[in-house]
Design a protein around this motif. Structure first.
Motif, PDB file in Angstrom:
ATOM      1  N   ASP A   1      33.383  51.292  37.435  1.00 40.52           N
ATOM      2  CA  ASP A   1      33.367  51.998  36.060  1.00 40.52           C
ATOM      3  C   ASP A   1      31.952  52.424  35.588  1.00 40.52           C
ATOM      4  O   ASP A   1      31.343  51.845  35.019  1.00 40.52           O
ATOM      5  N   PHE A   2      31.751  53.333  36.080  1.00 39.11           N
ATOM      6  CA  PHE A   2      30.423  54.024  35.887  1.00 39.11           C
ATOM      7  C   PHE A   2      29.843  54.171  34.506  1.00 39.11           C
ATOM      8  O   PHE A   2      28.434  53.743  34.474  1.00 39.11           O
ATOM      9  N   PRO A   3      30.601  54.587  33.618  1.00 39.71           N
ATOM     10  CA  PRO A   3      29.926  54.507  32.188  1.00 39.71           C
ATOM     11  C   PRO A   3      29.934  53.208  31.629  1.00 39.71           C
ATOM     12  O   PRO A   3      29.066  53.117  30.595  1.00 39.71           O
ATOM     13  N   SER A   4      30.442  52.264  32.188  1.00 33.41           N
ATOM     14  CA  SER A   4      30.775  50.905  31.377  1.00 33.41           C
ATOM     15  C   SER A   4      28.896  50.130  31.661  1.00 33.41           C
ATOM     16  O   SER A   4      28.453  50.435  32.590  1.00 33.41           O
ATOM     17  N   ASP A   5      28.731  49.514  30.275  1.00 30.78           N
ATOM     18  CA  ASP A   5      27.561  48.830  30.236  1.00 30.78           C
ATOM     19  C   ASP A   5      27.808  47.311  30.433  1.00 30.78           C
ATOM     20  O   ASP A   5      26.921  46.257  29.943  1.00 30.78           O
ATOM     21  N   ALA A   6      28.731  46.696  31.211  1.00 32.48           N
ATOM     22  CA  ALA A   6      29.179  45.533  31.105  1.00 32.48           C
ATOM     23  C   ALA A   6      28.317  44.582  31.862  1.00 32.48           C
ATOM     24  O   ALA A   6      28.083  43.463  31.401  1.00 32.48           O
TER      25      ALA A   6
ATOM     26  N   ALA B   1      29.737  47.952  36.859  1.00 29.60           N
ATOM     27  CA  ALA B   1      31.125  47.022  36.896  1.00 29.60           C
ATOM     28  C   ALA B   1      32.175  47.717  37.415  1.00 29.60           C
ATOM     29  O   ALA B   1      32.360  48.697  37.569  1.00 29.60           O
ATOM     30  N   PRO B   2      32.788  46.791  37.950  1.00 29.84           N
ATOM     31  CA  PRO B   2      34.487  47.059  38.457  1.00 29.84           C
ATOM     32  C   PRO B   2      35.247  47.757  37.652  1.00 29.84           C
ATOM     33  O   PRO B   2      35.183  47.208  36.346  1.00 29.84           O
ATOM     34  N   ASN B   3      35.937  48.807  37.985  1.00 28.44           N
ATOM     35  CA  ASN B   3      36.893  49.229  37.058  1.00 28.44           C
ATOM     36  C   ASN B   3      38.318  48.224  36.838  1.00 28.44           C
ATOM     37  O   ASN B   3      38.452  48.003  37.988  1.00 28.44           O
TER      38      ASN B   3
ATOM     39  N   LYS C   1      23.444  48.487  46.382  1.00 26.27           N
ATOM     40  CA  LYS C   1      24.450  49.620  46.380  1.00 26.27           C
ATOM     41  C   LYS C   1      24.839  49.744  44.780  1.00 26.27           C
ATOM     42  O   LYS C   1      24.428  48.981  43.910  1.00 26.27           O
ATOM     43  N   CYS C   2      25.916  50.641  44.525  1.00 26.70           N
ATOM     44  CA  CYS C   2      26.211  50.993  43.186  1.00 26.70           C
ATOM     45  C   CYS C   2      26.606  49.639  42.416  1.00 26.70           C
ATOM     46  O   CYS C   2      26.461  49.634  41.265  1.00 26.70           O
TER      47      CYS C   2
END
Length: 146
Positions: free
Chosen positions: A83-88, A74-76, A68-69
């Motif tokens: 947080d779709f843009p995050s590279d965490a 990562a969670p916002n 899944k996503c």
């Protein structure tokens, strides 16, 4: 009078056929006045449509890897959303590398140019190796290869 009735019946049949054909034609997608702008896309095109991005995420990741996503995203910190843009998460960069590998294999060995993740014409896709699993068979973590 019989000729007029024949014309009326023919006209009604023609109208019925036209309405039936019109009902079978799919409606056009409404043009978005403000298309979604995605942030931090590094492999996929920056101007990708919402529907194509969703299709790639569903088919190439959800189905092909059985994830899944939240596997890559990562969670916002400010909400319950992702947080779709995050590279965490490291998995996101691994996925980018895998997409580049997929593109390279299809372009270099199968001469599919330009190769695009999500393209139906690709010879090698995520599911080729993953078969619905997050990690392919015989997968050995880089961490264990010391």
């Amino acid at each position: 009078m019989k000729i007029n009735q024949k014309y009326i019946i023919m006209l009604l049949l023609l109208v019925t056929v036209i309405i039936g054909v019109a009902a079978m034609v799919p409606p056009k997608e409404p043009k978005q006045s403000h298309p979604h702008v995605f942030v931090n896309l590094k492999v996929l095109p920056k101007d990708i449509s919402d529907s194509l991005l969703y299709q790639i995420m569903k088919k190439d990741f959800d189905v092909a890897l059985g994830v899944k996503c939240n596997f890559c995203h990562a969670p916002n910190k400010d909400s319950t959303d992702l947080d779709f843009p995050s590279d965490a998460k490291a998995e996101k960069n691994i996925a980018r590398g895998m997409m580049q590998m997929e593109i390279g294999i299809n372009e270099n060995y199968f001469k599919i140019k330009p190769a695009m993740v999500g393209d139906q014409a690709l010879a090698v896709t995520c599911i080729t190796c993953h078969n619905g699993k997050a990690f392919p068979d015989n997968y050995t973590s880089i961490a264990t290869k010391k």
